[in-house]
Scaffold this active site. Structure first.
Site, PDB file in Angstrom:
ATOM      1  N   HIS A  63      -6.269  -4.608  10.485  1.00  0.00           N
ATOM      2  CA  HIS A  63      -5.792  -3.216  10.526  1.00  0.00           C
ATOM      3  C   HIS A  63      -4.585  -3.049  11.442  1.00  0.00           C
ATOM      4  O   HIS A  63      -4.515  -2.099  12.229  1.00  0.00           O
ATOM      5  CB  HIS A  63      -6.926  -2.291  10.992  1.00  0.00           C
ATOM      6  CG  HIS A  63      -8.051  -2.188  10.015  1.00  0.00           C
ATOM      7  ND1 HIS A  63      -9.273  -1.638  10.341  1.00  0.00           N
ATOM      8  CD2 HIS A  63      -8.138  -2.554   8.703  1.00  0.00           C
ATOM      9  CE1 HIS A  63     -10.066  -1.668   9.280  1.00  0.00           C
ATOM     10  NE2 HIS A  63      -9.394  -2.229   8.282  1.00  0.00           N
ATOM     11  N   SER A 105       0.807  -1.210   0.000  1.00  0.00           N
ATOM     12  CA  SER A 105       0.000   0.000   0.000  1.00  0.00           C
ATOM     13  C   SER A 105       0.842   1.262   0.000  1.00  0.00           C
ATOM     14  O   SER A 105       0.457   2.269  -0.596  1.00  0.00           O
ATOM     15  CB  SER A 105      -0.944  -0.007   1.209  1.00  0.00           C
ATOM     16  OG  SER A 105      -1.803  -1.129   1.162  1.00  0.00           O
TER      17      SER A 105
END
Length: 610
Positions: free
Chosen positions: A543, A14
């Site tokens: 997360h 990412s």
């Protein structure tokens, strides 16, 4: 001795894909990007096929961890920790929710010493990354979005009626509809909305597709796949230590080195980056010694302060509301209907003599996947994680919203529940085959405390880089998190009761928990029962953050303390987890890191927004 580049970036996920693409905008700069995985498979592009990417060693690191105070009912007692192992990393594996976080999250970072990371200072990087496509259903604030960035951000088309019903139910319980990536996120009563997703024309917009794929032919960018990085090469000169490159293992088992004339950037994620630092001798001296790693720089906070989000699935029978798995499979094309799970033959060569009903089903499935392929519309265009609400429970963390409720528009199959989510259907459902019949509809509400106080850790299990690190998730270590979870579960039950058309009815309560708490259908669940449900069946939201956080491991410019020429740029640097899905913030970190490197070393980017 290996090749030498100006910059060596570890991890094409990412943030790492962003850093590599941005730095290589300068044709005079040589960039090497190392990734342990390979090119994403074709299914990665199909949003609704997301569950198939987990538990696949070609796309997922397949880590797991000790869940601490939860996980009593999950298969094997170990929490899955999926991490993307491919170009695009976890942006190719996630459920594509595009959530920046509450502005107060970033302001709290800055107030805590992360200079330059307030919301006003990070917003330009969110906007730089974002290629937002508006839709009337989003009620978007136009001034809060970027329109020409590489990452597609959009709402699925067509919008599912059940997702709109979720938003209506939230409104009936006192929550406004609005743009949660705009000023509406500041509303003290919270905000509900359809999810904005990292999709473009109905396809996944991972950082591979957004940043890397268009520039793979740059002569100054070398992308090496199948490269398992084993350690950062560190050289000592008196009291100074400098990163000079990395050593990695090739797919065929060979050993290689690649050298960095200017900087090494670790973007291996909140699990991978601390693991690499520890393998390189950067961490707590006594803990490194316990596994036979010589300490080069004593930095005790490497791998500590792990934060993660946790949600407890509240599932409801919802015929006529939720999407049936038969409809989902039809939208994914004929291959999703093949044996052993579906009615079509496993081998397409056997389709010639299909009976008329199966031939018609195959033709309809071909039509639907064809429509998605040509127009981006259809059931395949989202992960079915399609709506969300953010709000405050009033239990603390007043700088932000501490609660999120997600909405999943389908119920999945027994196989997915057990293999992907690690929830055993036989224990969770009284009659799993009947409840999860592919012709029946279900929906799932996902209450999620998004400012957990509990902290976990990433430590070395071995000095061998091929051995996964030891991940201690430590959920519910702080009693505060239990209280918030109960409050968010109660709010989710309010949504269910307020659902248009008379409510959703009772959530699934596993029979063994109902018996233990003397709960019968129609009863309001007690706090003790809800807590037991969470301790048995709460799941990671994928997360993980904060294991190399600003202030402890890196400085506000993301430079590793005590080492020249080494930065970390990924979710591990977050001082605290943002109050929402983390992928957008990880991409922002990649954009900001690239500009920091460029500013420090005179790299010419096409556009600087800082």
């Amino acid at each position: 001795m290996g090749s030498t580049y100006d910059y060596v970036i570890v991890g094409a996920g990412s943030a790492g894909a962003v850093v590599a693409a941005r730095l290589s905008e300068d044709p005079d700069v040589r960039v090497c990007l190392l990734e342990a995985g390979g090119t994403p498979p074709p299914t990665e592009m199909v949003p609704a096929a997301v569950a198939s990417l987990q538990n696949d060693p070609s796309t997922d690191w397949m880590f797991d961890g000790d869940p601490g105070g939860v996980g009593r009912g999950i298969v094997g007692g170990r929490m899955m920790v999926p991490r993307g192992k491919m170009l695009g990393g976890s942006s190719g594996l996630n459920y594509m929710a595009y959530v920046r976080g509450h502005p107060g999250d970033f302001d709290a970072w800055a107030e805590g010493g992360a200079e330059g990371w307030s919301y006003a200072e990070v917003l330009p990087y969110f906007l730089k990354a974002e290629g937002f496509v508006d839709s009337p259903e989003l009620h978007a604030d136009p001034d809060s979005h970027g329109g020409d960035g590489p990452v597609g951000v959009a709402v699925r088309q067509p919008v599912l009626s059940s997702a709109n019903q979720f938003v209506e139910a939230a409104a009936a319980s006192g929550m406004k509809q609005g743009d949660y990536n705009g000023p509406a996120r500041l509303d003290p009563d919270g905000v509900a909305s359809l999810f904005q997703t990292t999709t473009k024309d109905g396809r996944r917009s991972s950082t591979y597709h957004a940043y890397l794929e268009p520039v793979m032919d740059r002569e100054n960018l070398t992308v090496v796949t199948g490269a398992l990085v084993e350690r950062v090469l560190l050289e000592r000169d008196g009291d100074a230590v400098r990163a000079t490159g990395v050593a990695y293992r090739t797919e065929d088992g060979g050993s290689e080195e690649v050298h960095a004339g200017t900087e090494v950037v670790l973007s291996a994620g909140a699990i991978g980056s601390p693991h690499l630092l520890l393998l390189s001798g950067v961490g707590a001296r006594e803990k490194l010694a316990s596994v036979g790693v010589e300490c080069v720089v004593d930095l005790p906070d490497v791998g500590r302060h792990l934060k993660d989000h946790l949600h407890t699935p509240l599932m409801f029978a919802a015929d006529g509301i939720g999407e049936t798995m038969t409809e989902v499979a039809m939208g994914l094309g004929p291959d999703a209907l093949r044996a052993p799970a579906g009615p079509l033959p496993a081998d397409p060569a056997d389709d010639a003599d299909l009976p008329e009903p199966l031939a018609a089903a195959k033709a309809e499935a071909e039509r639907r996947i064809g429509e998605w392929f040509t127009t981006g519309r259809g059931i395949a265009s989202s992960s079915l994680y399609d709506a969300v609400a953010f709000f405050s429970t009033g239990l603390g963390d007043t700088h932000t919203h501490d609660a999120q409720i997600g909405f999943l528009a389908c119920g999945y199959t027994p196989g997915i529940w057990e293999a992907v989510f690690r929830l055993p259907p036989a224990a969770f459902f009284e009659d799993p085959e009947s409840f999860l019949d592919p012709t029946r509809g279900q929906v799932v509400l996902l209450p999620n405390p998004v400012q957990p106080h509990s902290e976990g850790s990433v430590t070395l299990a071995s000095a061998d880089p091929a051995v996964p690190p030891r991940i201690m998730l430590n959920y519910f270590d702080d009693p505060h998190d239990v209280a918030v979870m109960l409050a968010v579960m109660r709010k989710a039950l309010e949504f269910a009761a307020a659902w248009p058309g008379g409510g959703l009815g009772d959530p699934v309560i596993p029979p063994h928990l109902a018996g233990a708490h003397e709960h019968t259908a129609g009863d309001e669940p007690s706090d003790a029962l809800l807590e037991d449900l969470a301790r048995h069946y709460a799941l990671t939201v994928y997360h993980e953050t904060s294991t190399c956080r600003i202030g402890d491991v890196v400085d506000p410019r993301l430079r590793v303390r005590g080492i020249d020429g080494l930065r970390v740029a990924d979710a591990s640097v977050m001082p605290n987890v943002v109050s929402g899905n983390t992928n957008a913030a990880a991409i922002m970190i990649g954009e900001k890191a690239a500009e920091m490197v460029a500013a420090d070393h005179g790299v010419r980017l096409h556009r600087m927004v800082g």
